[in-house]
Motif scaffolding. Structure first.
Motif, PDB file in Angstrom:
ATOM      1  N   ASP A 157      32.582  97.171 101.049  1.00  0.00           N
ATOM      2  CA  ASP A 157      31.634  97.187 100.726  1.00  0.00           C
ATOM      3  C   ASP A 157      30.830  95.640 100.692  1.00  0.00           C
ATOM      4  N   LEU A 158      29.921  95.226 101.658  1.00  0.00           N
ATOM      5  CA  LEU A 158      29.220  93.834 101.705  1.00  0.00           C
ATOM      6  C   LEU A 158      28.058  93.829 101.271  1.00  0.00           C
ATOM      7  N   GLN A 159      27.509  93.160 100.424  1.00  0.00           N
ATOM      8  CA  GLN A 159      26.151  93.179  99.664  1.00  0.00           C
ATOM      9  C   GLN A 159      25.524  91.709 100.073  1.00  0.00           C
ATOM     10  N   GLY A 160      24.513  91.672 100.591  1.00  0.00           N
ATOM     11  CA  GLY A 160      23.613  90.184 100.690  1.00  0.00           C
ATOM     12  C   GLY A 160      24.242  89.045 101.822  1.00  0.00           C
ATOM     13  N   VAL A 161      24.435  89.759 102.859  1.00  0.00           N
ATOM     14  CA  VAL A 161      24.956  88.717 103.822  1.00  0.00           C
ATOM     15  C   VAL A 161      23.867  88.144 104.395  1.00  0.00           C
ATOM     16  N   ALA A 162      23.717  86.746 104.135  1.00  0.00           N
ATOM     17  CA  ALA A 162      22.397  86.134 104.508  1.00  0.00           C
ATOM     18  C   ALA A 162      22.611  84.559 105.229  1.00  0.00           C
ATOM     19  N   ASP A 171      37.538  92.187  94.412  1.00  0.00           N
ATOM     20  CA  ASP A 171      36.122  91.861  94.188  1.00  0.00           C
ATOM     21  C   ASP A 171      35.739  90.314  94.061  1.00  0.00           C
ATOM     22  N   ILE A 172      35.013  90.084  95.127  1.00  0.00           N
ATOM     23  CA  ILE A 172      34.607  88.599  95.346  1.00  0.00           C
ATOM     24  C   ILE A 172      33.300  88.432  95.466  1.00  0.00           C
ATOM     25  N   SER A 173      32.609  87.525  94.763  1.00  0.00           N
ATOM     26  CA  SER A 173      31.238  87.319  94.630  1.00  0.00           C
ATOM     27  C   SER A 173      30.739  85.848  94.849  1.00  0.00           C
ATOM     28  N   ASP A 174      29.386  85.772  95.301  1.00  0.00           N
ATOM     29  CA  ASP A 174      29.052  84.280  95.336  1.00  0.00           C
ATOM     30  C   ASP A 174      29.852  83.570  96.469  1.00  0.00           C
ATOM     31  N   ILE A 175      29.971  84.204  97.527  1.00  0.00           N
ATOM     32  CA  ILE A 175      30.792  83.445  98.656  1.00  0.00           C
ATOM     33  C   ILE A 175      29.854  82.478  99.383  1.00  0.00           C
ATOM     34  N   ASN A 176      30.269  81.394 100.023  1.00  0.00           N
ATOM     35  CA  ASN A 176      29.735  80.383 100.567  1.00  0.00           C
ATOM     36  C   ASN A 176      30.611  79.844 101.494  1.00  0.00           C
ATOM     37  N   ILE A 187      21.263  90.450 105.904  1.00  0.00           N
ATOM     38  CA  ILE A 187      21.824  92.110 105.870  1.00  0.00           C
ATOM     39  C   ILE A 187      21.962  92.546 104.690  1.00  0.00           C
ATOM     40  N   GLU A 188      21.191  93.516 104.064  1.00  0.00           N
ATOM     41  CA  GLU A 188      21.312  93.829 102.543  1.00  0.00           C
ATOM     42  C   GLU A 188      22.720  94.524 102.381  1.00  0.00           C
ATOM     43  N   HIS A 189      23.103  95.288 103.307  1.00  0.00           N
ATOM     44  CA  HIS A 189      24.239  96.047 103.040  1.00  0.00           C
ATOM     45  C   HIS A 189      25.075  96.341 103.853  1.00  0.00           C
ATOM     46  N   LEU A 190      26.134  96.344 103.856  1.00  0.00           N
ATOM     47  CA  LEU A 190      27.193  96.815 105.021  1.00  0.00           C
ATOM     48  C   LEU A 190      28.456  97.640 104.537  1.00  0.00           C
ATOM     49  N   GLY A 191      28.695  98.921 104.570  1.00  0.00           N
ATOM     50  CA  GLY A 191      29.668  99.506 104.244  1.00  0.00           C
ATOM     51  C   GLY A 191      30.490 100.199 104.953  1.00  0.00           C
ATOM     52  N   LEU A 192      31.771 100.232 104.813  1.00  0.00           N
ATOM     53  CA  LEU A 192      32.582 100.990 105.855  1.00  0.00           C
ATOM     54  C   LEU A 192      33.493 101.834 105.069  1.00  0.00           C
ATOM     55  N   LEU A 239      26.499  80.348 105.732  1.00  0.00           N
ATOM     56  CA  LEU A 239      26.384  81.614 105.496  1.00  0.00           C
ATOM     57  C   LEU A 239      26.656  81.916 103.802  1.00  0.00           C
ATOM     58  N   HIS A 240      26.104  83.030 103.452  1.00  0.00           N
ATOM     59  CA  HIS A 240      26.203  83.228 102.026  1.00  0.00           C
ATOM     60  C   HIS A 240      26.265  84.765 101.914  1.00  0.00           C
ATOM     61  N   ILE A 241      27.336  85.230 101.174  1.00  0.00           N
ATOM     62  CA  ILE A 241      27.469  86.754 100.932  1.00  0.00           C
ATOM     63  C   ILE A 241      27.362  86.868  99.404  1.00  0.00           C
ATOM     64  N   ASP A 242      26.578  87.986  98.830  1.00  0.00           N
ATOM     65  CA  ASP A 242      26.327  87.989  97.388  1.00  0.00           C
ATOM     66  C   ASP A 242      27.928  88.677  96.858  1.00  0.00           C
TER      67      ASP A 242
END
Length: 410
Positions: free
Chosen positions: A212-217, A169-174, A234-239, A185-188
């Motif tokens: 599950d990727l959220q907030g790829v921007a 579980d990783i958040s606030d990725i830059n 991209i709001e959401h990407l799930g596999l 690039l930023h990933i929530d």
């Protein structure tokens, strides 16, 4: 005090001293046992780090892992092993010779706590640096949590694959460029869960994966320069994927790592898939993407019969396609013809919905009876010839890569 009282007091004191001596002995034994278990645990962790580092080094040496050393610690509440200053060198394609990408960080630590010895924690700093000849960059994290569930049977048996599940579980990725001064690039949030069972038989699940990727921007400056619609996000990407059946993917990974010929690697994969199919292997997968106003969902499955012949189904749905394609065409007018052609081809599967705009619905099945799309037969499906498929990837002989023609010569 009478004689009887002194005798009673003396007997009570002897009993208490005996109890304390026994208790002290138990404490010493427990301490020695725990010290032995701690030493064993951190030795296993150090061995795991050494093995992991060695496996990251390719046979030809183009990809390599180096580090300053491995240290242990954490006693008495945890067993830890730390890889100090690891550096991973990866070749990148260049004009004349490969330009390496070097990834580095201050440490990577494996940790097992005394209160939960079946959970392995991966600790690392909140920054990974990257270097290429053209410049430096970095990846930073606001939060990083990664754990692995250990197989109880593997605690004292190094021959059993040790991990039964993994979570991250990783958040606030830059992703940062220009020595960390420019955001690229930023990933929530990134969440991952997988289960592993390399010893699965034909009726068991060998691997499951959920990402599950959220907030790829993209950053604002890049969105404006490139004219990217939907705020570059991209709001959401799930596999999700699941594989069942006997497949020694650990052994397969080792064989692939040892092989340098690309055709030979592909042949190994085909042979492994054939063996898996002959034993009734099956798999499912699902993908979900939310982009701008539209949500795309795609899913499918495959299974094999006694003759290793595949069958299955696939489902594709999407909504608000009119709003999606209009925004893309407005941002990139040159795509309008391609969008028109795609809509013409998909016309039989498009419909209008008051709430969801232009909607796509495709349901396909395939197997011995042919390929069916939304109830209509589209094509026959010939039997899959595994021998022919394998022969397509036969490694070439050494030399110039071409066999000499029969009957050639003076």
């Amino acid at each position: 005090m009478g004689h009887e009282g002194r005798v009673l007091k003396s007997g009570t004191g002897d009993l208490m001293r005996g109890f304390l001596r026994a208790l002290a002995g138990i404490v010493v034994v427990v301490a020695l046992v725990w010290a032995g278990l701690w030493w064993y645990a951190q030795a296993r962790l150090q061995a795991a780090l050494k093995l992991y580092a060695s496996e990251l080094t390719s046979p030809d040496g183009t990809t390599s892992m180096s580090y300053d050393g491995i240290s242990g610690g954490g006693f008495p509440l945890a067993a830890t092993a730390t890889l100090n200053n690891p550096r991973l060198t990866i070749p990148l394609p260049g004009n004349d010779m490969p330009s390496p990408l070097v990834l580095g960080m201050s440490h990577v630590t494996l940790r097992v706590g005394v209160l939960d010895p079946l959970v392995l924690h991966l600790d690392m700093p909140n920054k990974i640096t990257g270097h290429v000849p053209q410049g430096d960059g970095a990846v930073t994290f606001g939060k990083f949590s990664a754990t692995a569930t250990l197989n109880r049977q593997a605690l004292f048996n190094p021959n059993i694959f040790p991990i039964s599940a993994e979570d991250a579980d990783i958040s606030d990725i830059n992703v940062l460029g220009s020595s960390g001064s420019i955001q690229v690039l930023h990933i929530d949030r990134l969440h991952m869960h997988e289960t592993l069972n390399p010893a699965a038989n034909a009726g068991q699940t060998s691997l499951t994966l959920a990402e599950d990727l959220q907030g790829v921007a993209l950053p604002d400056w890049m969105t404006k320069i490139l004219g990217v619609p939907f705020d570059g996000k991209i709001e959401h990407l799930g596999l999700n994927a699941s594989f069942s059946g006997a497949l020694d993917w650990v052994g397969l990974a080792q064989q692939l790592k040892a092989q340098t010929d690309e055709n030979a690697k592909t042949q190994l994969l085909v042979n492994a898939a054939h063996g898996w199919a002959k034993q009734g292997g099956n798999a499912t997968a699902a993908l979900s993407v939310t982009l701008g106003p539209s949500t795309l969902n795609a899913s499918g499955d495959v299974k094999f019969d006694a003759n290793a012949q595949p069958s299955g189904q696939a489902e594709v749905t999407a909504n608000h396609l009119d709003a999606l394609t209009s925004a893309i065409a407005a941002a990139y007018p040159s795509t309008q013809n391609d969008i028109n052609q795609a809509e013409a081809q998909l016309a039989p599967y498009l419909s209008a919905d008051r709430d969801n705009g232009q909607v796509l619905n495709i349901h396909a099945t395939y197997g011995a009876s042919g390929v069916m799309v939304n109830g209509q037969k589209m094509a026959d499906m010939p039997p899959l010839d595994w021998n022919e498929l394998t022969s397509l990837f036969t490694p070439q002989a050494s030399g110039d890569g071409a066999a000499a023609p029969q009957g050639s010569g003076p």
